[in-house]
Design a protein around this motif. Structure first.
Motif, PDB file in Angstrom:
ATOM      1  N   VAL A 251       0.856  -1.195   0.000  1.00  0.00           N
ATOM      2  CA  VAL A 251       0.000   0.000   0.000  1.00  0.00           C
ATOM      3  C   VAL A 251       0.894   1.248   0.000  1.00  0.00           C
ATOM      4  CG1 VAL A 251      -1.569   1.369   1.473  1.00  0.00           C
ATOM      5  CG2 VAL A 251      -2.041  -1.055   1.052  1.00  0.00           C
ATOM      6  N   GLU A 252       1.934   1.222   0.847  1.00  0.00           N
ATOM      7  CA  GLU A 252       2.834   2.388   0.927  1.00  0.00           C
ATOM      8  C   GLU A 252       3.606   2.587  -0.379  1.00  0.00           C
ATOM      9  OE1 GLU A 252       3.287   2.270   5.796  1.00  0.00           O
ATOM     10  OE2 GLU A 252       4.935   1.508   4.554  1.00  0.00           O
ATOM     11  N   GLU A 253       3.925   1.479  -1.023  1.00  0.00           N
ATOM     12  CA  GLU A 253       4.601   1.531  -2.323  1.00  0.00           C
ATOM     13  C   GLU A 253       3.693   2.187  -3.378  1.00  0.00           C
ATOM     14  OE1 GLU A 253       6.837  -2.570  -2.423  1.00  0.00           O
ATOM     15  OE2 GLU A 253       5.601  -2.361  -4.225  1.00  0.00           O
ATOM     16  N   GLY A 254       2.390   1.871  -3.280  1.00  0.00           N
ATOM     17  CA  GLY A 254       1.391   2.475  -4.168  1.00  0.00           C
ATOM     18  C   GLY A 254       1.388   1.944  -5.585  1.00  0.00           C
ATOM     19  N   ASP A 255       1.962   0.752  -5.800  1.00  0.00           N
ATOM     20  CA  ASP A 255       1.984   0.180  -7.149  1.00  0.00           C
ATOM     21  C   ASP A 255       0.747  -0.716  -7.325  1.00  0.00           C
ATOM     22  OD1 ASP A 255       2.352  -1.440  -9.353  1.00  0.00           O
ATOM     23  OD2 ASP A 255       4.486  -1.831  -8.963  1.00  0.00           O
ATOM     24  N   PRO A 256      -0.226  -0.286  -8.184  1.00  0.00           N
ATOM     25  CA  PRO A 256      -1.458  -1.054  -8.326  1.00  0.00           C
ATOM     26  C   PRO A 256      -1.211  -2.495  -8.786  1.00  0.00           C
ATOM     27  CG  PRO A 256      -1.666   1.067  -9.430  1.00  0.00           C
ATOM     28  CD  PRO A 256      -0.235   0.928  -9.022  1.00  0.00           C
ATOM     29  N   GLY A 257      -0.181  -2.709  -9.612  1.00  0.00           N
ATOM     30  CA  GLY A 257       0.121  -4.066 -10.098  1.00  0.00           C
ATOM     31  C   GLY A 257       0.489  -4.995  -8.946  1.00  0.00           C
ATOM     32  N   ARG A 258       1.338  -4.503  -8.046  1.00  0.00           N
ATOM     33  CA  ARG A 258       1.778  -5.322  -6.896  1.00  0.00           C
ATOM     34  C   ARG A 258       0.609  -5.551  -5.927  1.00  0.00           C
ATOM     35  NH1 ARG A 258       6.008  -7.402  -4.861  1.00  0.00           N
ATOM     36  NH2 ARG A 258       6.381  -5.911  -3.164  1.00  0.00           N
ATOM     37  N   LEU A 259      -0.260  -4.551  -5.812  1.00  0.00           N
ATOM     38  CA  LEU A 259      -1.442  -4.728  -4.949  1.00  0.00           C
ATOM     39  C   LEU A 259      -2.389  -5.756  -5.557  1.00  0.00           C
ATOM     40  CD1 LEU A 259      -2.015  -1.021  -3.916  1.00  0.00           C
ATOM     41  CD2 LEU A 259      -1.675  -2.947  -2.344  1.00  0.00           C
ATOM     42  N   ARG A 260      -2.578  -5.652  -6.863  1.00  0.00           N
ATOM     43  CA  ARG A 260      -3.469  -6.595  -7.546  1.00  0.00           C
ATOM     44  C   ARG A 260      -2.965  -8.024  -7.352  1.00  0.00           C
ATOM     45  NH1 ARG A 260      -4.511  -9.538 -11.636  1.00  0.00           N
ATOM     46  NH2 ARG A 260      -6.588  -9.527 -12.585  1.00  0.00           N
ATOM     47  N   GLU A 261      -1.658  -8.191  -7.447  1.00  0.00           N
ATOM     48  CA  GLU A 261      -1.023  -9.498  -7.255  1.00  0.00           C
ATOM     49  C   GLU A 261      -1.374 -10.079  -5.875  1.00  0.00           C
ATOM     50  OE1 GLU A 261       3.397  -9.581  -6.692  1.00  0.00           O
ATOM     51  OE2 GLU A 261       3.334  -9.617  -8.877  1.00  0.00           O
ATOM     52  N   TRP A 262      -1.307  -9.207  -4.854  1.00  0.00           N
ATOM     53  CA  TRP A 262      -1.586  -9.655  -3.476  1.00  0.00           C
ATOM     54  C   TRP A 262      -3.061 -10.038  -3.315  1.00  0.00           C
ATOM     55  CZ3 TRP A 262      -4.402  -8.439   0.938  1.00  0.00           C
ATOM     56  CH2 TRP A 262      -3.928  -8.991   2.142  1.00  0.00           C
ATOM     57  N   PHE A 263      -3.970  -9.187  -3.847  1.00  0.00           N
ATOM     58  CA  PHE A 263      -5.398  -9.512  -3.716  1.00  0.00           C
ATOM     59  C   PHE A 263      -5.759 -10.739  -4.557  1.00  0.00           C
ATOM     60  CE2 PHE A 263      -5.639  -5.078  -2.178  1.00  0.00           C
ATOM     61  CZ  PHE A 263      -6.322  -5.311  -0.997  1.00  0.00           C
ATOM     62  N   ALA A 264      -5.074 -10.915  -5.694  1.00  0.00           N
ATOM     63  CA  ALA A 264      -5.336 -12.094  -6.531  1.00  0.00           C
ATOM     64  C   ALA A 264      -4.894 -13.360  -5.795  1.00  0.00           C
ATOM     65  CB  ALA A 264      -4.608 -11.969  -7.868  1.00  0.00           C
ATOM     66  N   LEU A 265      -3.786 -13.249  -5.075  1.00  0.00           N
ATOM     67  CA  LEU A 265      -3.302 -14.381  -4.281  1.00  0.00           C
ATOM     68  C   LEU A 265      -4.366 -14.781  -3.255  1.00  0.00           C
ATOM     69  CD1 LEU A 265      -0.663 -16.036  -3.962  1.00  0.00           C
ATOM     70  CD2 LEU A 265       0.028 -14.401  -2.195  1.00  0.00           C
ATOM     71  N   ALA A 266      -4.975 -13.764  -2.616  1.00  0.00           N
ATOM     72  CA  ALA A 266      -6.012 -14.025  -1.608  1.00  0.00           C
ATOM     73  C   ALA A 266      -7.227 -14.682  -2.254  1.00  0.00           C
ATOM     74  CB  ALA A 266      -6.425 -12.722  -0.926  1.00  0.00           C
ATOM     75  N   ARG A 267      -7.630 -14.171  -3.420  1.00  0.00           N
ATOM     76  CA  ARG A 267      -8.819 -14.731  -4.068  1.00  0.00           C
ATOM     77  C   ARG A 267      -8.576 -16.164  -4.529  1.00  0.00           C
ATOM     78  NH1 ARG A 267     -12.263 -11.869  -8.777  1.00  0.00           N
ATOM     79  NH2 ARG A 267     -10.523 -12.473 -10.077  1.00  0.00           N
ATOM     80  N   GLY A 268      -7.368 -16.437  -4.899  1.00  0.00           N
ATOM     81  CA  GLY A 268      -7.034 -17.799  -5.342  1.00  0.00           C
ATOM     82  C   GLY A 268      -6.776 -18.749  -4.191  1.00  0.00           C
ATOM     83  N   GLY A 269      -7.061 -18.322  -2.964  1.00  0.00           N
ATOM     84  CA  GLY A 269      -6.862 -19.203  -1.821  1.00  0.00           C
ATOM     85  C   GLY A 269      -5.440 -19.157  -1.310  1.00  0.00           C
ATOM     86  N   GLY A 270      -4.641 -18.195  -1.779  1.00  0.00           N
ATOM     87  CA  GLY A 270      -3.305 -18.003  -1.221  1.00  0.00           C
ATOM     88  C   GLY A 270      -2.214 -18.767  -1.943  1.00  0.00           C
ATOM     89  N   ALA A 271      -2.603 -19.609  -2.941  1.00  0.00           N
ATOM     90  CA  ALA A 271      -1.569 -20.373  -3.646  1.00  0.00           C
ATOM     91  C   ALA A 271      -0.776 -19.466  -4.573  1.00  0.00           C
ATOM     92  CB  ALA A 271      -2.207 -21.495  -4.436  1.00  0.00           C
ATOM     93  N   ALA A 272       0.567 -19.527  -4.453  1.00  0.00           N
ATOM     94  CA  ALA A 272       1.397 -18.638  -5.268  1.00  0.00           C
ATOM     95  C   ALA A 272       1.419 -19.091  -6.713  1.00  0.00           C
ATOM     96  CB  ALA A 272       2.809 -18.619  -4.719  1.00  0.00           C
TER      97      ALA A 272
END
Ligand code: NAD
Length: 272
Positions: A251-272
């Motif tokens: 969030v502090e970095e403010g890069d939407p791509g990196r944030l999207r990656e994190w939320f996508a990880l959560a939606r996928g059940g956390g699997a990298a």
């Protein structure tokens, strides 16, 4: 299996009170006890239980008190458990009750139970018939639980409409740290954070209300569970902390791509 005519229920709160109601409705004579005199009076006045007195020898006994109190209650009520063919507890953690039963020499007649049923309300007034209908109940044997005790504990929970699953106490406490204790901790932490930020509950939308609902649960019950399962819960909390920290950094970095990656990880059940 020989018939169960009398059952002792020690601790007549949400879980014990609800079980007492269902057993009484099935014609079992319920002998109840609670350290809170008003609770015991209310359960007797409702016609659900007779007071458990010295000399009464129930066929089975259920201890439904906060988990750290289970060893003391078992010790204190040992004379009343002399004829019980099953002794069980209803605690949200399983290792402590089992260790106490084994130390007291009643491991053969003991099987731990944990019904996945409840409410954020507590006490006798929150108890109700039908609480366990369709509920999942974990059953944890001691190293010496008899076939008879195993059979009676299954009968007990199935009689009130639940389905049962056997799970070793250690595995149970490890799993529940993640599936139950961590969600409770996250809900409570969010409620505290909102209060510190002076955000009123009424301002929450449906999502916020859902996530903070568990924070209304009994502080006494949860203090016992968290202290009793400290090893597994601390590990789960460390993982959750690390993910929150990771999110904050992104969030502090403010890069939407990196944030999207994190939320996508959560939606996928956390699997990298
Ligand atoms: P509760 O607070 O509604 O009731 C506990 C009752 O035990 C109270 O009436 C209290 O007066 C009595 N009590 C406390 N210490 C006692 C003692 N030393 N001797 C005799 N009575 C005593 O709590 P609950 O929700 O019914 O929880 C009971 C047990 O069931 C706990 O071990 C809890 O971990 C477990 N459990 C709770 C839930 C839930 O969602 N509430 C679900 C599954 C299992």
């Amino acid at each position: 299996m020989t018939e169960i005519r009398t059952a002792a229920v020690i601790g007549l709160g949400l879980i014990g009170g609800s079980l007492a109601r269902d057993l009484a409705a099935r014609g079992v004579r319920v002998l109840g006890w609670d350290r809170d005199a008003r609770t015991l009076r209310a359960a007797v006045d409702a016609g659900i239980v007779d007071e458990l007195r010295a000399g009464e020898l129930p066929d089975l006994a259920v201890v439904a008190v906060p988990v750290l109190a289970v060893p003391d209650v078992l010790r204190r009520f040992l004379p009343a458990l002399a004829a019980a063919r099953l002794v069980t507890d209803a605690g949200s953690t399983k290792r402590t009750g089992i260790a106490a039963a084994e130390a007291l020499g009643i491991g053969g007649r003991f099987v731990g139970s944990h019904p996945l049923a409840g409410d954020h309300r507590s006490g006798w007034d929150a108890s109700r018939s039908g609480l366990f209908a369709g509920a999942h109940v974990y059953l944890s044997p001691t190293s010496t639980s008899s076939d008879e005790a195993r059979g009676i504990v299954r009968w007990l929970w199935e009689a009130v409409g639940a389905r049962t699953e056997w799970m070793d106490a250690g595995a149970h406490d490890r799993l529940l740290a993640w599936t139950s204790h961590l969600p409770q901790a996250v809900s409570s932490a969010l409620a505290i954070a909102l209060a510190r930020a002076e955000v009123p509950r009424e301002a929450l939308g449906p999502g916020g209300r859902d996530v903070t609902r568990l924070a209304g649960s009994s502080p006494e019950m949860w203090a016992h569970v968290a202290a009793d399962n400290a090893d597994h819960l601390a590990a789960a909390l460390r993982m959750a902390e690390s993910e929150l920290r990771e999110l904050r950094l992104r969030v502090e970095e403010g890069d939407p791509g990196r944030l999207r990656e994190w939320f996508a990880l959560a939606r996928g059940g956390g699997a990298a």
